[in-house]
Scaffold this motif. Structure first.
Motif, PDB file in Angstrom:
ATOM      1  N   GLU A  82      -5.083   3.548  23.181  1.00  0.00           N
ATOM      2  CA  GLU A  82      -6.293   3.351  22.391  1.00  0.00           C
ATOM      3  C   GLU A  82      -6.591   4.606  21.577  1.00  0.00           C
ATOM      4  N   ASN A  83      -6.874   4.421  20.287  1.00  0.00           N
ATOM      5  CA  ASN A  83      -7.252   5.538  19.406  1.00  0.00           C
ATOM      6  C   ASN A  83      -6.250   6.688  19.442  1.00  0.00           C
ATOM      7  N   ASP A  84      -4.970   6.360  19.253  1.00  0.00           N
ATOM      8  CA  ASP A  84      -3.897   7.364  19.240  1.00  0.00           C
ATOM      9  C   ASP A  84      -3.787   8.127  20.549  1.00  0.00           C
ATOM     10  N   GLU A  85      -4.242   7.529  21.618  1.00  0.00           N
ATOM     11  CA  GLU A  85      -4.098   8.119  22.958  1.00  0.00           C
ATOM     12  C   GLU A  85      -3.485   7.080  23.897  1.00  0.00           C
ATOM     13  N   VAL A  86      -2.662   7.581  24.806  1.00  0.00           N
ATOM     14  CA  VAL A  86      -2.056   6.711  25.812  1.00  0.00           C
ATOM     15  C   VAL A  86      -2.355   7.293  27.186  1.00  0.00           C
ATOM     16  N   HIS A  87      -3.002   6.516  28.023  1.00  0.00           N
ATOM     17  CA  HIS A  87      -3.323   6.939  29.388  1.00  0.00           C
ATOM     18  C   HIS A  87      -2.407   6.216  30.364  1.00  0.00           C
ATOM     19  N   VAL A  88      -1.667   7.016  31.138  1.00  0.00           N
ATOM     20  CA  VAL A  88      -0.727   6.457  32.105  1.00  0.00           C
ATOM     21  C   VAL A  88      -1.163   6.861  33.504  1.00  0.00           C
ATOM     22  N   ASN A  89      -1.319   5.884  34.363  1.00  0.00           N
ATOM     23  CA  ASN A  89      -1.727   6.142  35.746  1.00  0.00           C
ATOM     24  C   ASN A  89      -0.595   5.734  36.680  1.00  0.00           C
ATOM     25  N   LEU A  90      -0.057   6.703  37.416  1.00  0.00           N
ATOM     26  CA  LEU A  90       1.078   6.466  38.309  1.00  0.00           C
ATOM     27  C   LEU A  90       0.680   6.721  39.761  1.00  0.00           C
ATOM     28  N   SER A  91       1.489   6.173  40.664  1.00  0.00           N
ATOM     29  CA  SER A  91       1.235   6.399  42.082  1.00  0.00           C
ATOM     30  C   SER A  91       1.667   7.811  42.467  1.00  0.00           C
ATOM     31  N   GLU A  92       1.251   8.242  43.623  1.00  0.00           N
ATOM     32  CA  GLU A  92       1.513   9.621  44.068  1.00  0.00           C
ATOM     33  C   GLU A  92       2.995   9.897  44.259  1.00  0.00           C
ATOM     34  N   ASP A  93       3.793   8.854  44.387  1.00  0.00           N
ATOM     35  CA  ASP A  93       5.236   9.037  44.565  1.00  0.00           C
ATOM     36  C   ASP A  93       5.860   9.778  43.380  1.00  0.00           C
ATOM     37  N   PHE A  94       5.208   9.706  42.227  1.00  0.00           N
ATOM     38  CA  PHE A  94       5.730  10.356  41.028  1.00  0.00           C
ATOM     39  C   PHE A  94       5.894  11.857  41.211  1.00  0.00           C
TER      40      PHE A  94
END
Length: 204
Positions: A129-141
Motif C-alpha cells: 500500500e502506498n509504495d510500501e510493502v509490509h511482510v509479517n513472518l513467523s519467528e522461524d525466519f
C-alpha cells in the motif's frame, strides 16, 4: 319421369361429393394455417455453439507474473536470481501472497538455486500500500545460519516483496513486531529496506 328423378339423384350425389371435397380441403387449409402459425420454428442446433459463454471467474486480466528470488553461487559471491511465477490476483495483495508462498516452499529440484530461509517459516501476512510493502513472518525466519545466511534471506524477502514495484519500501515483521536485529550475530536491519539500501548495506 323416372329419368328426371335419376338425374336429380345424380345431381344431388355430385353436389354432395363436391361439398365434401370443399369441406375437406377447407379443413386441411385451416389445419395447416393454424399449425403453421402455432408451431415454433425448430431451433438451429449450431446456434448453441455460438451462444455467449458464461462469465469465467478467472479472467486473463486477473493473472500477473511475479518474481521469486533464489540464491545462486556466482564467482566467490552469492547472487539473487529471479524466477518468474504466474499468480492469480483477483483480490489486492493476492499476487504478493502467492509469490511469498512459493518462496517459503523453497526452490524445486533440478536447479542450482538455493534458499537460506528456514523451511518452517510461515507467512503471517503481506500487504502492499502506498509504495510500501509490509511482510509479517513467523519467528522461524530468524533461526539458524550465520551472517551470510541472514543477509541472503533478507535479500530474498526484500526482492520478492518488491517484484511488482521495485522502488517500494519493505518493512519486515516477525510475529507482528518490527525486525531490528536478525540472528545470533546481531545483524541490524535499518528499516524500511529497499533494493538500493540492501545492495549498499548488505552486500552478498
Amino acid at each position: 319421369m323416372k329419368d328426371q328423378q335419376g338425374s336429380n339423384r345424380i345431381s344431388s350425389g355430385v353436389i354432395a361429393a363436391v361439398s365434401a371435397a370443399v369441406v375437406a380441403v377447407g379443413g386441411g387449409v385451416a389445419w395447416f394455417t393454424s399449425h403453421s402459425s402455432n408451431t415454433p420454428t425448430p431451433s438451429n442446433p449450431s446456434a448453441r455453439i455460438v451462444q455467449p459463454a458464461q462469465p469465467s471467474t478467472k479472467q486473463p486480466g486477473n493473472e500477473q507474473t511475479a518474481n521469486v528470488y533464489w540464491l545462486t553461487p556466482k564467482d566467490k559471491n552469492i547472487a539473487l536470481v529471479p524466477q518468474p511465477v504466474k499468480v492469480a490476483s483477483v483480490q489486492p495483495n493476492q499476487a504478493l501472497e502467492a509469490a511469498f508462498q512459493s518462496l517459503l516452499a523453497g526452490p524445486k529440484g533440478g536447479t542450482d538455486s538455493t534458499t537460506t530461509i528456514p523451511k518452517a517459516t510461515k507467512l503471517l501476512g503481506v500487504k502492499a500500500e502506498n509504495d510500501e510493502v509490509h511482510v509479517n513472518l513467523s519467528e522461524d525466519f530468524t533461526s539458524g545460519g550465520g551472517s551470510t545466511s541472514m543477509m541472503g534471506r533478507v535479500g530474498q524477502v526484500v526482492y520478492t516483496a518488491t517484484t511488482l514495484n521495485p522502488k517500494a519500501k519493505v518493512y519486515i515483521d516477525v510475529n507482528g513486531k518490527p525486525l531490528d536485529v536478525l540472528g545470533g550475530e546481531g545483524l541490524e536491519l535499518q528499516q524500511p529496506l529497499t533494493r538500493e539500501s540492501f545492495q549498499k548495506n548488505y552486500p552478498l
